[in-house]
Scaffold this motif. Structure first.
Motif, PDB file in Angstrom:
ATOM      1  N   GLN A 271      -9.453   2.256  -5.904  1.00  0.00           N
ATOM      2  CA  GLN A 271     -10.494   2.139  -4.887  1.00  0.00           C
ATOM      3  C   GLN A 271     -10.075   2.837  -3.595  1.00  0.00           C
ATOM      4  O   GLN A 271     -10.866   3.566  -2.990  1.00  0.00           O
ATOM      5  CB  GLN A 271     -10.797   0.668  -4.616  1.00  0.00           C
ATOM      6  CG  GLN A 271     -11.886   0.454  -3.576  1.00  0.00           C
ATOM      7  CD  GLN A 271     -12.179  -1.022  -3.339  1.00  0.00           C
ATOM      8  OE1 GLN A 271     -11.702  -1.885  -4.062  1.00  0.00           O
ATOM      9  NE2 GLN A 271     -12.961  -1.313  -2.309  1.00  0.00           N
ATOM     10  N   ARG A 272      -8.831   2.640  -3.190  1.00  0.00           N
ATOM     11  CA  ARG A 272      -8.320   3.304  -1.993  1.00  0.00           C
ATOM     12  C   ARG A 272      -8.297   4.821  -2.188  1.00  0.00           C
ATOM     13  O   ARG A 272      -8.673   5.577  -1.294  1.00  0.00           O
ATOM     14  CB  ARG A 272      -6.901   2.780  -1.697  1.00  0.00           C
ATOM     15  CG  ARG A 272      -6.107   3.571  -0.680  1.00  0.00           C
ATOM     16  CD  ARG A 272      -6.646   3.422   0.720  1.00  0.00           C
ATOM     17  NE  ARG A 272      -5.741   4.034   1.687  1.00  0.00           N
ATOM     18  CZ  ARG A 272      -6.065   4.300   2.946  1.00  0.00           C
ATOM     19  NH1 ARG A 272      -7.265   4.016   3.400  1.00  0.00           N
ATOM     20  NH2 ARG A 272      -5.177   4.842   3.763  1.00  0.00           N
ATOM     21  N   GLN A 273      -7.890   5.270  -3.360  1.00  0.00           N
ATOM     22  CA  GLN A 273      -7.841   6.702  -3.624  1.00  0.00           C
ATOM     23  C   GLN A 273      -9.236   7.314  -3.635  1.00  0.00           C
ATOM     24  O   GLN A 273      -9.434   8.433  -3.146  1.00  0.00           O
ATOM     25  CB  GLN A 273      -7.119   6.961  -4.944  1.00  0.00           C
ATOM     26  CG  GLN A 273      -5.623   6.666  -4.858  1.00  0.00           C
ATOM     27  CD  GLN A 273      -4.913   6.724  -6.194  1.00  0.00           C
ATOM     28  OE1 GLN A 273      -5.505   6.456  -7.240  1.00  0.00           O
ATOM     29  NE2 GLN A 273      -3.638   7.064  -6.172  1.00  0.00           N
TER      30      GLN A 273
ATOM     31  N   GLU B  61     -11.760   6.284  -1.879  1.00  0.00           N
ATOM     32  CA  GLU B  61     -12.176   6.362  -0.479  1.00  0.00           C
ATOM     33  C   GLU B  61     -11.543   7.567   0.215  1.00  0.00           C
ATOM     34  O   GLU B  61     -12.213   8.297   0.959  1.00  0.00           O
ATOM     35  CB  GLU B  61     -11.794   5.068   0.239  1.00  0.00           C
ATOM     36  CG  GLU B  61     -12.564   3.844  -0.237  1.00  0.00           C
ATOM     37  CD  GLU B  61     -11.972   2.541   0.285  1.00  0.00           C
ATOM     38  OE1 GLU B  61     -10.898   2.594   0.941  1.00  0.00           O
ATOM     39  OE2 GLU B  61     -12.561   1.478   0.030  1.00  0.00           O
ATOM     40  N   LEU B  62     -10.247   7.782  -0.018  1.00  0.00           N
ATOM     41  CA  LEU B  62      -9.571   8.929   0.590  1.00  0.00           C
ATOM     42  C   LEU B  62     -10.115  10.241   0.048  1.00  0.00           C
ATOM     43  O   LEU B  62     -10.257  11.228   0.790  1.00  0.00           O
ATOM     44  CB  LEU B  62      -8.066   8.831   0.340  1.00  0.00           C
ATOM     45  CG  LEU B  62      -7.296   7.768   1.123  1.00  0.00           C
ATOM     46  CD1 LEU B  62      -5.853   7.674   0.641  1.00  0.00           C
ATOM     47  CD2 LEU B  62      -7.329   8.078   2.619  1.00  0.00           C
TER      48      LEU B  62
ATOM     49  N   LYS C  49      -7.181  -1.760  -7.305  1.00  0.00           N
ATOM     50  CA  LYS C  49      -7.132  -1.681  -5.843  1.00  0.00           C
ATOM     51  C   LYS C  49      -6.674  -0.304  -5.385  1.00  0.00           C
ATOM     52  O   LYS C  49      -7.233   0.272  -4.440  1.00  0.00           O
ATOM     53  CB  LYS C  49      -6.193  -2.758  -5.308  1.00  0.00           C
ATOM     54  CG  LYS C  49      -6.134  -2.832  -3.799  1.00  0.00           C
ATOM     55  CD  LYS C  49      -5.240  -3.974  -3.328  1.00  0.00           C
ATOM     56  CE  LYS C  49      -5.193  -4.050  -1.808  1.00  0.00           C
ATOM     57  NZ  LYS C  49      -4.331  -5.165  -1.338  1.00  0.00           N
ATOM     58  N   VAL C  50      -5.662   0.241  -6.059  1.00  0.00           N
ATOM     59  CA  VAL C  50      -5.172   1.572  -5.693  1.00  0.00           C
ATOM     60  C   VAL C  50      -6.246   2.623  -5.934  1.00  0.00           C
ATOM     61  O   VAL C  50      -6.486   3.503  -5.091  1.00  0.00           O
ATOM     62  CB  VAL C  50      -3.889   1.911  -6.478  1.00  0.00           C
ATOM     63  CG1 VAL C  50      -3.522   3.388  -6.297  1.00  0.00           C
ATOM     64  CG2 VAL C  50      -2.734   1.028  -6.034  1.00  0.00           C
TER      65      VAL C  50
ATOM     66  N   GLY D 242       0.826  -1.196   0.000  1.00  0.00           N
ATOM     67  CA  GLY D 242       0.000   0.000   0.000  1.00  0.00           C
ATOM     68  C   GLY D 242       0.863   1.251   0.000  1.00  0.00           C
ATOM     69  O   GLY D 242       1.958   1.242  -0.551  1.00  0.00           O
ATOM     70  N   TYR D 243       0.347   2.347   0.576  1.00  0.00           N
ATOM     71  CA  TYR D 243       1.069   3.634   0.595  1.00  0.00           C
ATOM     72  C   TYR D 243       1.477   4.015  -0.833  1.00  0.00           C
ATOM     73  O   TYR D 243       2.641   4.251  -1.131  1.00  0.00           O
ATOM     74  CB  TYR D 243       2.301   3.564   1.500  1.00  0.00           C
ATOM     75  CG  TYR D 243       2.038   2.996   2.868  1.00  0.00           C
ATOM     76  CD1 TYR D 243       1.205   3.655   3.776  1.00  0.00           C
ATOM     77  CD2 TYR D 243       2.603   1.779   3.262  1.00  0.00           C
ATOM     78  CE1 TYR D 243       0.954   3.128   5.032  1.00  0.00           C
ATOM     79  CE2 TYR D 243       2.369   1.247   4.523  1.00  0.00           C
ATOM     80  CZ  TYR D 243       1.537   1.919   5.405  1.00  0.00           C
ATOM     81  OH  TYR D 243       1.303   1.392   6.648  1.00  0.00           O
TER      82      TYR D 243
ATOM     83  N   ASP E 182      -1.133   9.154   1.000  1.00  0.00           N
ATOM     84  CA  ASP E 182      -1.356   7.924   1.770  1.00  0.00           C
ATOM     85  C   ASP E 182      -0.021   7.514   2.393  1.00  0.00           C
ATOM     86  O   ASP E 182       0.616   6.557   1.960  1.00  0.00           O
ATOM     87  CB  ASP E 182      -1.894   6.832   0.845  1.00  0.00           C
ATOM     88  CG  ASP E 182      -2.555   5.690   1.606  1.00  0.00           C
ATOM     89  OD1 ASP E 182      -2.649   5.782   2.847  1.00  0.00           O
ATOM     90  OD2 ASP E 182      -2.973   4.716   0.960  1.00  0.00           O
TER      91      ASP E 182
END
Length: 485
Positions: free
Chosen positions: A451-453, A455-456, A448-449, A71-72, A77
């Motif tokens: 999706q995380r972005q 959310e943030l 996946k990245v 991640g990160y 992030d």
């Protein structure tokens, strides 16, 4: 080879283009202290970060894994200490592990694994560069003017900060190191130079400004490659819109001057190590978090897969390290993780299970692993995920939504000719892609990245509010004013 446990001094800079070293053959830039370090140690000529932007690169260096494994993935992030780092693992085993300077982790108060964090620089407001979460219809960076307009002679927030880092490191080596002699210690000294603003102390700036400086490679507008990934980056990070001939020369002299300023500070730290009587008991590792395009192809900053940005300087020296050796085998920052453990005598096999790195010691000893080093990018100024591997003499760059690129670094070390569109490259492209798939599924990683972005981005108010918040241009050091553009 069994190595005697020794102390370890790790020196990291920020945005140091690996070509900008005397020992790398640069005809202009003067780096005598790093040149001497390379002469008494081993230099890796083809070394890479894991992502050409600060937060992912530094998190990966700490954790010892690639971005898709941990991640990160972008500059909003940041590392928060949740994934164990080599700092954690060494501290747990009784080693003193101290950082001085830039970390670019999430925020103070978290346990990042160090015994002490001295004048740490973390991301702004614990949030960092939120605009990098916007990956479609890319916004234009309002702070881009700072690259050209702040270039010149003088001092900046960053040069003052680096002077303080240098002073604190000298004091620690002269006073604190001797108090921690029960087990080898690790001191992580992390500078900001030569990261912009391209304001260099006058004695270093004029060393370069008072001479003719060649234009950056492929700088003329008709020479610039028009791959859509590069067009996206130049359009979002429109640094070059603010340059003219006079500002261009100041920027080049500023960057070169900051490289020499960095080298001066490294020399002071290494001299303190020697003056404290610790040189024979300490190994030294020097690298940078990533490189800098420095105007090549009309681009400034990082975020690309070219050697100037994805490549890093990597030098190690000290007891049991071969002297005067240059290694061509591709190396990665993930290879530092096993080296760091070995350097201080931690050889528990379980600590290396699941980690992709090959120790720098093994590479220096001649090992030529069959693996491919990987660089990923998922951040600011990009509308698509980018993945790069080195395979034999080739550099293969896969973009999830754009055509790939392929360069033969043996025949074309300056990456002028993209071989990917040529029919004769089909077999090499296929082989390289299969090797990338053996490391990760780039489409799945990209999803996946994103999706995380998303959310943030939602957690921070959405696209419009994030763009309204603005762009820092560069993160302020401790105690400096925060000004968004």
């Amino acid at each position: 080879m069994t190595r005697t446990p020794k102390n370890l001094l790790i020196i990291m800079s920020d945005e140091h283009n690996p070509k900008m070293l005397g020992c790398a053959g640069h005809p202009i830039v003067e780096t005598p202290n790093l040149d001497r370090l390379a002469a008494r140690g081993t230099r890796f000529r083809s070394a890479y970060c894991t992502s050409p932007v600060c937060i992912p690169a530094r998190a990966s260096f700490a954790v010892g894994k690639y971005i898709h494994q941990m991640g990160y993935a972008d500059n909003a992030d940041a590392y928060d200490g949740v994934v164990p780092s080599w700092h954690h693992k060494l501290r747990e085993r009784g080693h003193r592990v101290v950082s001085i300077g830039k970390l670019h982790f999430r925020e103070e108060g978290e346990d990042h694994g160090f015994s002490d964090e001295v004048i740490p620089m973390h991301i702004i407001e614990g949030k960092g560069d939120l605009m990098g979460l916007v990956r479609s219809d890319l916004p234009v960076r309002k702070g881009a003017y700072k690259m050209a307009n702040l270039a010149g002679p003088g001092e900046s927030q960053y040069t003052f900060y680096d002077r303080e880092i240098t002073a604190r490191a000298q004091v620690w080596l002269r006073e604190a190191a001797a108090r921690h002699d029960d087990k080898p210690w690790v001191l992580f000294v992390s500078f900001v130079a030569p990261h912009f603003p391209l304001t260099a102390p006058p004695e270093h700036f004029y060393k370069y400004y008072d001479r003719d400086l060649p234009l950056p490679k492929l700088y003329a507008r008709h020479e610039r490659p028009d791959h859509p990934y590069l067009v996206d980056y130049r359009s979002s990070f429109n640094y070059d819109d603010y340059f003219d001939a006079a500002k261009l020369k100041k920027a080049l002299a500023g960057y070169y001057g900051l490289c020499s300023f960095l080298d001066e500070n490294i020399g002071k730290v290494l001299q303190a190590l020697s003056d404290a009587g610790l040189a024979d008991d300490t190994r030294v590792l020097y690298t940078s978090d990533h490189g800098d395009n420095l105007g090549t192809r009309g681009m400034w900053g990082k975020s690309t897969m070219f050697e100037e940005a994805a490549g890093v300087p990597l030098i190690m020296a000290g007891p049991d390290i071969p002297a005067g050796k240059v290694i061509d085998t591709p190396a990665s920052h993930v290879d530092a993780y096993p080296f760091i453990l070995e350097a201080v005598g931690v050889d528990e096999p379980a600590l290396r299970d699941g980690f992709p790195g090959v120790s720098l010691n093994d590479l220096a000893g001649g090992e030529k692993p069959s693996r491919n080093v990987l660089v990923e990018y998922h951040g600011m100024g990009s509308a698509t995920g980018a993945f790069m591997i080195r395979h034999k003499q080739y550099k293969y760059i896969y973009y999830v939504d754009y055509p790939p690129q392929l360069f033969d670094l043996a025949a074309d070390p300056e990456e002028i000719r993209d071989l990917a569109p040529e029919p004769t490259s089909a077999a090499v492209l296929n082989e390289c892609h299969q090797r990338l798939l053996a490391i990760c599924d780039p489409v799945a990683v990209d999803n996946k990245v994103r999706q995380r972005q998303a959310e943030l981005l939602e957690a921070n108010g959405g696209r419009d509010l994030v763009i309204q918040r603005g762009d820092l241009g560069f993160s302020p050091p401790p105690g400096a004013a925060i000004v968004f553009d």
